[in-house]
Write a protein that holds these residues in place. Structure first.
Motif, PDB file in Angstrom:
ATOM      1  N   ASN A 123     -24.000   4.960 -12.872  1.00 38.93           N
ATOM      2  CA  ASN A 123     -25.014   4.134 -13.530  1.00 38.93           C
ATOM      3  C   ASN A 123     -24.327   3.223 -14.553  1.00 38.93           C
ATOM      4  OD1 ASN A 123     -27.242   3.029 -14.838  1.00 38.93           O
ATOM      5  ND2 ASN A 123     -28.455   4.895 -14.584  1.00 38.93           N
ATOM      6  N   ALA A 125     -25.082   0.210 -15.733  1.00 38.93           N
ATOM      7  CA  ALA A 125     -25.911  -0.475 -16.722  1.00 38.93           C
ATOM      8  C   ALA A 125     -26.172   0.380 -17.957  1.00 38.93           C
ATOM      9  CB  ALA A 125     -27.230  -0.900 -16.091  1.00 38.93           C
ATOM     10  N   LYS A 126     -26.208   1.694 -17.793  1.00 40.07           N
ATOM     11  CA  LYS A 126     -26.465   2.589 -18.920  1.00 40.07           C
ATOM     12  C   LYS A 126     -25.186   3.047 -19.628  1.00 40.07           C
ATOM     13  CE  LYS A 126     -30.951   4.481 -17.556  1.00 40.07           C
ATOM     14  NZ  LYS A 126     -31.739   5.719 -17.312  1.00 40.07           N
ATOM     15  N   GLN A 129     -23.798  -0.790 -24.039  1.00 39.61           N
ATOM     16  CA  GLN A 129     -24.876  -1.542 -24.665  1.00 39.61           C
ATOM     17  C   GLN A 129     -24.508  -3.027 -24.690  1.00 39.61           C
ATOM     18  OE1 GLN A 129     -27.759   0.018 -25.721  1.00 39.61           O
ATOM     19  NE2 GLN A 129     -26.857   1.868 -24.845  1.00 39.61           N
ATOM     20  N   THR A 151     -22.930  -6.633  -6.625  1.00 43.71           N
ATOM     21  CA  THR A 151     -23.954  -6.480  -5.585  1.00 43.71           C
ATOM     22  C   THR A 151     -23.604  -5.324  -4.660  1.00 43.71           C
ATOM     23  OG1 THR A 151     -24.448  -8.855  -5.646  1.00 43.71           O
ATOM     24  CG2 THR A 151     -25.153  -7.641  -3.689  1.00 43.71           C
ATOM     25  N   GLY A 154     -24.222  -2.051  -6.166  1.00 45.78           N
ATOM     26  CA  GLY A 154     -25.606  -1.812  -6.578  1.00 45.78           C
ATOM     27  C   GLY A 154     -25.807  -1.930  -8.075  1.00 45.78           C
ATOM     28  N   TRP A 155     -24.902  -2.611  -8.763  1.00 50.82           N
ATOM     29  CA  TRP A 155     -24.958  -2.729 -10.217  1.00 50.82           C
ATOM     30  C   TRP A 155     -25.630  -4.011 -10.696  1.00 50.82           C
ATOM     31  CZ3 TRP A 155     -19.249  -1.266 -11.923  1.00 50.82           C
ATOM     32  CH2 TRP A 155     -19.010   0.078 -11.573  1.00 50.82           C
ATOM     33  N   ASN A 157     -28.647  -5.839 -10.027  1.00 50.23           N
ATOM     34  CA  ASN A 157     -30.051  -5.887 -10.443  1.00 50.23           C
ATOM     35  C   ASN A 157     -30.336  -5.133 -11.741  1.00 50.23           C
ATOM     36  OD1 ASN A 157     -30.776  -7.551  -8.322  1.00 50.23           O
ATOM     37  ND2 ASN A 157     -31.363  -5.865  -6.967  1.00 50.23           N
ATOM     38  N   PRO A 158     -29.768  -3.926 -11.946  1.00 50.45           N
ATOM     39  CA  PRO A 158     -30.011  -3.225 -13.215  1.00 50.45           C
ATOM     40  C   PRO A 158     -29.480  -3.977 -14.440  1.00 50.45           C
ATOM     41  CG  PRO A 158     -29.224  -1.690 -11.548  1.00 50.45           C
ATOM     42  CD  PRO A 158     -29.037  -3.060 -10.986  1.00 50.45           C
ATOM     43  N   LEU A 159     -28.586  -4.950 -14.229  1.00 49.76           N
ATOM     44  CA  LEU A 159     -28.013  -5.713 -15.338  1.00 49.76           C
ATOM     45  C   LEU A 159     -28.778  -7.005 -15.610  1.00 49.76           C
ATOM     46  CD1 LEU A 159     -24.193  -5.354 -14.555  1.00 49.76           C
ATOM     47  CD2 LEU A 159     -25.392  -4.396 -16.536  1.00 49.76           C
ATOM     48  N   TRP A 160     -29.877  -7.200 -14.901  1.00 52.07           N
ATOM     49  CA  TRP A 160     -30.637  -8.448 -15.016  1.00 52.07           C
ATOM     50  C   TRP A 160     -30.957  -8.758 -16.486  1.00 52.07           C
ATOM     51  CZ3 TRP A 160     -31.295 -12.260 -11.764  1.00 52.07           C
ATOM     52  CH2 TRP A 160     -32.245 -13.236 -12.035  1.00 52.07           C
ATOM     53  N   ARG A 162     -28.731  -9.346 -18.771  1.00 48.19           N
ATOM     54  CA  ARG A 162     -27.621  -8.935 -19.654  1.00 48.19           C
ATOM     55  C   ARG A 162     -26.284  -9.544 -19.233  1.00 48.19           C
ATOM     56  NH1 ARG A 162     -27.574  -2.617 -19.574  1.00 48.19           N
ATOM     57  NH2 ARG A 162     -25.855  -2.966 -21.049  1.00 48.19           N
TER      58      ARG A 162
END
Length: 255
Positions: A123, A125-126, A129, A151, A154-155, A157-160, A162
């Motif tokens: 994960n 994106a998490k 910060q 892409t 899979g990283w 879209n969660p970073l949209w 940022r």
């Protein structure tokens, strides 16, 4: 006094620098240190030739050449912008030659303790910060490679919201250095240059992006410039030039 002026004028007119042939090379920002060193070395060996490097993102340089800017050589950080100039007939088919290869890496400040696992099950994106910086993803080569990797893992879209797109890899380094971005995606060669300020937090698997190839080519203008032809050959085949590329972390095409 008049005789002195005459002699001085004669010396200036016969000075090699006044008659120096000029070679203008448009090179990707990630090549700044290597091409600067190679240009200085070449000028020392060829006092009658002046190398004029212009550094920026390959996308910016290609657009300038397409618009008619004066350039003898184009050294791109990807094949797309080289092919674009070939299609626009600014570079002749068959001129482009792959010279170097690079790797895509994740950087963060040395003091940052985040751990990044470069796989789809992580994960990302998490794991940090704030913002991630890289080249503009629709045009700057480093950003295009970054988009492919993000892409594939899979990283993306969660970073949209940022992701900060920069003009080139050197701008990405500056953003991370100033703390405006907590992580950045650049080439390994750029990370190594700034190794006292950044650490490589991860290397993107080569399978997640297209090969990072640096092709060089004479422009239509450069094909008529013998000095440019010779300098292009020096860049590609000289042992000294190859040593400089290796010094900055580039991988070389086997001759």
């Amino acid at each position: 006094m008049d005789l002195f002026k005459v002699l001085l004028t004669g010396m200036l007119l016969t000075s090699p620098m006044l008659h120096a042939e000029t070679v203008k090379i448009y090179a990707a920002a990630s090549l700044t240190n290597a091409i600067t060193d190679i240009s200085k070395l070449y000028e020392q060996q060829h006092r009658d030739i002046q190398i004029v490097p212009v550094f920026a993102a390959s996308s910016v340089l290609a657009k300038q050449i397409a618009a008619g800017a004066s350039s003898d050589l184009f050294f791109s950080a990807d094949l797309d912008w080289m092919n674009d100039l070939i299609k626009k007939q600014k570079i002749q088919v068959g001129q482009s030659k792959p010279v170097l290869f690079n790797e895509l890496v994740l950087i963060s400040p040395i003091q940052q303790k985040n751990h990044f696992k470069m796989s789809a099950d992580f994960n990302f994106a998490k794991a940090f910060q704030g913002y991630l910086c890289t080249g503009q993803m629709e045009s700057v080569p480093a950003g295009k490679y970054a988009k492919q990797s993000l892409t594939r893992l899979g990283w993306l879209n969660p970073l949209w919201g940022r992701i900060v797109g920069t003009d080139n890899v050197r701008a990405t380094l500056a953003f991370v250095e100033r703390g405006e971005c907590q992580v950045g995606i650049v080439y390994r060669t750029d990370a190594l240059i700034m190794s006292k300020k950044f650490k490589i937090s991860g290397v993107f698997p080569a399978s997640t992006h297209r090969p990072i190839v640096y092709p060089i080519a004479l422009t239509r203008q450069g094909q008529k410039n013998q000095a440019a032809i010779q300098f292009s050959e020096f860049i590609q085949t000289s042992p000294r030039a190859r040593q400089i590329f290796q010094k900055y972390g580039f991988k070389l095409k086997v001759p």
